[in-house]
Every structure is written in structure tokens, then in C-alpha cells.
Design a protein around this motif. Structure first.
Motif, PDB file in Angstrom:
ATOM      1  N   LYS A 140      19.118  83.813  44.017  1.00  0.00           N
ATOM      2  CA  LYS A 140      18.143  82.923  43.397  1.00  0.00           C
ATOM      3  C   LYS A 140      18.676  81.499  43.247  1.00  0.00           C
ATOM      4  O   LYS A 140      19.841  81.293  42.922  1.00  0.00           O
ATOM      5  N   ILE A 141      17.768  80.551  43.450  1.00  0.00           N
ATOM      6  CA  ILE A 141      18.151  79.136  43.351  1.00  0.00           C
ATOM      7  C   ILE A 141      18.662  78.797  41.960  1.00  0.00           C
ATOM      8  O   ILE A 141      19.633  78.048  41.800  1.00  0.00           O
ATOM      9  N   ASP A 142      18.023  79.344  40.935  1.00  0.00           N
ATOM     10  CA  ASP A 142      18.379  78.999  39.558  1.00  0.00           C
ATOM     11  C   ASP A 142      19.338  80.008  38.929  1.00  0.00           C
ATOM     12  O   ASP A 142      19.479  80.059  37.710  1.00  0.00           O
ATOM     13  N   GLY A 143      20.020  80.814  39.749  1.00  0.00           N
ATOM     14  CA  GLY A 143      20.975  81.776  39.214  1.00  0.00           C
ATOM     15  C   GLY A 143      22.121  81.087  38.496  1.00  0.00           C
ATOM     16  O   GLY A 143      22.581  80.019  38.905  1.00  0.00           O
ATOM     17  N   ARG A 144      22.594  81.691  37.406  1.00  0.00           N
ATOM     18  CA  ARG A 144      23.731  81.162  36.650  1.00  0.00           C
ATOM     19  C   ARG A 144      24.693  82.304  36.343  1.00  0.00           C
ATOM     20  O   ARG A 144      24.307  83.481  36.307  1.00  0.00           O
ATOM     21  N   MET A 145      25.924  81.970  36.111  1.00  0.00           N
ATOM     22  CA  MET A 145      26.934  82.970  35.764  1.00  0.00           C
ATOM     23  C   MET A 145      26.540  83.692  34.478  1.00  0.00           C
ATOM     24  O   MET A 145      26.061  83.076  33.535  1.00  0.00           O
ATOM     25  N   ASP A 146      26.771  85.015  34.464  1.00  0.00           N
ATOM     26  CA  ASP A 146      26.506  85.777  33.252  1.00  0.00           C
ATOM     27  C   ASP A 146      27.708  86.608  32.821  1.00  0.00           C
ATOM     28  O   ASP A 146      27.616  87.435  31.921  1.00  0.00           O
ATOM     29  N   ALA A 147      28.861  86.380  33.481  1.00  0.00           N
ATOM     30  CA  ALA A 147      30.087  87.122  33.173  1.00  0.00           C
ATOM     31  C   ALA A 147      31.255  86.378  33.801  1.00  0.00           C
ATOM     32  O   ALA A 147      31.053  85.500  34.657  1.00  0.00           O
ATOM     33  N   PRO A 148      32.490  86.698  33.401  1.00  0.00           N
ATOM     34  CA  PRO A 148      33.653  86.059  34.015  1.00  0.00           C
ATOM     35  C   PRO A 148      33.793  86.420  35.492  1.00  0.00           C
ATOM     36  O   PRO A 148      33.385  87.499  35.922  1.00  0.00           O
ATOM     37  N   VAL A 149      34.384  85.504  36.245  1.00  0.00           N
ATOM     38  CA  VAL A 149      34.661  85.735  37.657  1.00  0.00           C
ATOM     39  C   VAL A 149      36.098  86.219  37.807  1.00  0.00           C
ATOM     40  O   VAL A 149      37.014  85.623  37.240  1.00  0.00           O
ATOM     41  N   ALA A 150      36.284  87.285  38.570  1.00  0.00           N
ATOM     42  CA  ALA A 150      37.628  87.809  38.832  1.00  0.00           C
ATOM     43  C   ALA A 150      38.047  87.444  40.251  1.00  0.00           C
ATOM     44  O   ALA A 150      37.191  87.229  41.120  1.00  0.00           O
ATOM     45  N   PRO A 151      39.358  87.359  40.515  1.00  0.00           N
ATOM     46  CA  PRO A 151      39.814  87.020  41.870  1.00  0.00           C
ATOM     47  C   PRO A 151      39.496  88.128  42.864  1.00  0.00           C
ATOM     48  O   PRO A 151      39.385  89.297  42.510  1.00  0.00           O
ATOM     49  N   ALA A 152      39.384  87.743  44.118  1.00  0.00           N
ATOM     50  CA  ALA A 152      39.025  88.683  45.179  1.00  0.00           C
ATOM     51  C   ALA A 152      40.259  89.339  45.773  1.00  0.00           C
ATOM     52  O   ALA A 152      41.353  88.758  45.791  1.00  0.00           O
ATOM     53  N   SER A 153      40.070  90.544  46.285  1.00  0.00           N
ATOM     54  CA  SER A 153      41.131  91.267  46.985  1.00  0.00           C
ATOM     55  C   SER A 153      40.969  91.074  48.486  1.00  0.00           C
ATOM     56  O   SER A 153      40.005  90.452  48.960  1.00  0.00           O
ATOM     57  N   ALA A 154      41.895  91.646  49.253  1.00  0.00           N
ATOM     58  CA  ALA A 154      41.783  91.587  50.710  1.00  0.00           C
ATOM     59  C   ALA A 154      40.517  92.285  51.191  1.00  0.00           C
ATOM     60  O   ALA A 154      39.876  91.847  52.159  1.00  0.00           O
ATOM     61  N   LEU A 155      40.133  93.374  50.535  1.00  0.00           N
ATOM     62  CA  LEU A 155      38.896  94.057  50.892  1.00  0.00           C
ATOM     63  C   LEU A 155      37.687  93.159  50.659  1.00  0.00           C
ATOM     64  O   LEU A 155      36.758  93.104  51.476  1.00  0.00           O
ATOM     65  N   ASP A 156      37.704  92.436  49.545  1.00  0.00           N
ATOM     66  CA  ASP A 156      36.600  91.527  49.224  1.00  0.00           C
ATOM     67  C   ASP A 156      36.490  90.417  50.264  1.00  0.00           C
ATOM     68  O   ASP A 156      35.396  90.102  50.756  1.00  0.00           O
TER      69      ASP A 156
END
Length: 375
Positions: free
Chosen positions: A104-120
Motif C-alpha cells: 500500500k502507498i500509505d503503509g507505515r511501520m507497525d513494529a521494529p525492523v530486524a536485520p535480514a539473514s542470507a535466506l532473506d
């Protein structure tokens, strides 16, 4: 224990084949099993996930699933600081929440962001190769949990190395003379590979001297501009005027590369166009969709030139990225030459954005003078 044998032997077990199958599955909206050593995860395009798949993923996830998003999309959601690929935990596979965060264009964060793994990271690369939006639902699984399921499995390293392997396996599959208006002495050479499962074309205009610096343009396909004369860009002008210039100046080579929408694909290009019609800048529109300034790769283009016998080029481009890619691939850039299109009320903002935000060598004063009526 004797080695198991199949009808087609190891030819269907190469990394290249496995990734190509994974691309087909992912693009069709089916999950792909990614492996990183002993770690396994099911990857599913967030754009293509339907209710039934989401329910199945929820059953498998048991609260351990997450949503993988690109740095560009995270910026649009309001994440701060130096951003890389990041993930949002999915206690449940909630399709409404996933749509808000990923689409969505107006999407906003609703939780903390965690770092990505190699799989991600590999899952996002798979999404880019598949030309779908860079947003992936990932669920860690065990071998036992997916035993017997008809899944395509692929190694993280194979996904990440796919583009380079594709470039290394490029080969000519057809060539023929194709007289063009204004350039009757022209040959088309078709290469198999380079970007995903598509073909690439070299158009040799005239008889360029391969012992000297050859005029070369790397031209990314633009259906709207090249074929239909769209006023939103300058691509059609650049294509036709380059071929005309080569015909009148001793020849040259134009590589017509299947990289629609700066490498994002035609569907995402149309999504970006819709956003632009609502007032978004071309690069901001791509960022809303999760893409950075430019997703294109040009290493395979240099391979095409080498196979045609080119070692030194006069680069016909306004894009410094193309110049750098040619040099990085071991070809000499003896000189560069600008390629001007025609500005109009629909593309002048686009041209200025390419100059100001992506560093293209565009002299707007010269362009406007070119467009001015003459007596």
C-alpha cells in the motif's frame, strides 16, 4: 550404496536449472524452498499470496514467519538510519497486514525492523529475478515438515550467483540481415540468456571497424516508448536516432536488452506509471514499490560485445552506470557521446529527475533549445 540414476542424469541438477525452475515457481505464485546449509525456509511472493496459501503458511509457521522487505520499501514505511534489507515478524500470516506493509502507498511501520539473514536476502533476489515486487513471506521449516511436498529446492548461493552464471553462458542462437528504414545494411544477432529466461539482441548497423573503438549503445527495452511513441520518456527517440546516426557515421552496435522499466519488468513499470500520474517523481514511484534507483545489470551486455569481437567502444549514453559497467567488464571506453531525446510537457520532469537523482549527463538547456521551433 549404489549411486541413484535418473533418465536425464545430472543435467537437470545444475544450479542454473534449479534457479530457473525456482523463478518459474515463484513467478507463478507458488512457494520455493530455499536452503542455506542446514537452514531451510519456504519463500512466497507477498504480491501473489492468496488466502489458501497464506493459511498453509500459517500452519507451517507456528508464529516463526516473517515478511522480507527491501531497503527502498523500508524507507517509504518510515524506517530511519542506514537501511539494508529488513524483516517484520509475522506472529500470524495476516494477509491484510502484509498488504499494508508491502504494497500500500500509505503503509507505515507497525513494529521494529530486524536485520535480514542470507535466506532473506536470497528470497529478495529471487523476487527480482522473477520480476515481481520485492516483498517476500518467509517461513523457516524443517525437512520433516515439507517431506513429500512437490517443492522446488534451491541453494542460496545458486540464487545469488545466477546472474553471473547466466552472463557466462550467453551464446548466439540466431542472426540474420534485417534492413531498417534509414539503415538498410543492418544485422540482428540474438543471444540466449543474460537476464532470467529472456533473449537479448545485438543490432549491428553497417560495417563497424572492430579494430577501432566501436560506437555502442546499451538500450534497455521500453515497450511504451520504443514501440508506441510514449511521451513520458525519451527512449524511442534515443533508439531511432542512435540507429540513424550509426548508419550515417560508419556503423555501430546497439544492444537491445530486455530490461523493461529499469529492470523492474513491465507490470511494475505500469504500477510506477500510475503513481507518476498521481504526481510522484519517477524514482519516488519506484521506491514506493520497493525498488532502488536502477535494478539493471550490464555485465552480460559486455559479454555480448566481447563475443562480437569488440574490445574498445565509444559509449553512446547519458548514463554513467553504463560507462562504469563496460569498463568494469574489461572493455575500453575510448570516448563517450551524449544521446539526446526530445523534451515535451510529459517528460521534462522525468529527464530532470534522471539528471538530478541518477547523475545522468543531460543538458536541459541544450534539450530545450533542440525542442524550440525554428523559423
Amino acid at each position: 550404496m549404489p549411486e541413484s540414476r535418473t533418465l536425464f542424469g545430472p543435467s537437470l541438477q545444475t544450479d542454473l536449472v534449479k534457479v530457473e525452475r525456482a523463478i518459474a515457481e515463484f513467478r507463478a505464485g507458488r512457494p520455493v524452498l530455499l536452503r542455506d546449509g542446514e537452514r531451510l525456509a519456504l519463500a512466497l511472493s507477498a504480491e501473489l499470496a492468496d488466502a489458501d496459501l497464506a493459511h498453509s503458511f500459517d500452519t507451517l509457521a507456528q508464529g516463526r514467519g516473517h515478511l522480507v522487505l527491501s531497503a527502498a520499501r523500508l524507507r517509504r514505511l518510515g524506517a530511519k538510519g542506514r537501511l539494508e534489507t529488513g524483516i517484520f515478524a509475522l506472529p500470524t500470516i495476516d494477509t491484510d497486514r502484509i498488504e499494508t506493509l508491502a504494497l500500500k502507498i500509505d503503509g507505515r511501520m507497525d513494529a521494529p525492523v530486524a536485520p535480514a539473514s542470507a535466506l532473506d536476502e536470497a528470497s529478495l533476489e529471487l523476487s527480482r529475478l522473477s520480476l515481481v515486487l520485492p516483498a517476500v513471506i518467509l517461513v523457516p521449516v524443517s525437512v520433516e515438515a515439507v517431506a513429500g511436498e512437490p517443492l522446488v529446492e534451491v541453494e542460496v548461493a545458486a540464487v545469488n550467483g545466477y546472474r553471473a552464471e547466466q552472463a557466462a553462458t550467453l551464446k548466439v542462437v540466431g542472426r540474420a540481415p534485417v534492413p531498417l528504414e534509414g539503415a538498410p545494411d543492418t544485422e540482428f544477432v540474438v543471444f540466449r540468456g543474460g537476464e532470467g529466461l529472456r533473449d537479448q539482441v545485438a543490432i549491428i548497423v553497417g560495417k563497424p571497424d572492430l579494430a577501432a573503438a566501436v560506437p555502442v549503445r546499451l538500450h534497455s527495452a521500453c515497450l511504451t516508448g520504443d514501440l508506441f511513441g510514449s511521451l513520458k520518456c525519451d527512449c524511442g527517440d534515443q533508439l531511432r536516432e542512435t540507429v540513424q546516426w550509426m548508419a550515417e557515421n560508419g556503423g555501430g552496435i546497439l544492444l537491445y536488452l530486455d530490461q523493461e522499466g529499469r529492470g523492474n519488468g513491465i507490470s511494475n513499470k505500469m504500477r510506477a506509471y500510475k503513481l507518476q500520474s498521481q504526481g510522484w517523481d519517477t524514482y519516488d514511484a519506484d521506491e514506493v514499490l520497493g525498488f532502488d534507483l536502477d535494478q539493471r545489470h550490464f555485465d552480460f551486455a559486455a559479454t555480448m560485445l566481447k563475443q562480437l569481437g569488440v574490445s574498445s567502444v565509444v559509449a553512446l549514453t547519458n548514463n554513467p552506470q553504463k560507462i562504469g559497467a563496460i569498463e568494469a567488464a574489461g572493455l575500453e571506453v575510448a570516448a563517450t557521446q551524449r544521446v539526446l531525446g526530445r523534451p515535451n510537457a510529459h517528460n521534462v520532469r522525468y529527464l530532470a529527475s534522471k539528471r538530478d537523482r541518477a547523475g545522468h549527463f543531460i543538458d536541459m538547456d541544450a534539450l530545450m533549445a533542440r525542442a524550440a521551433p525554428t523559423d
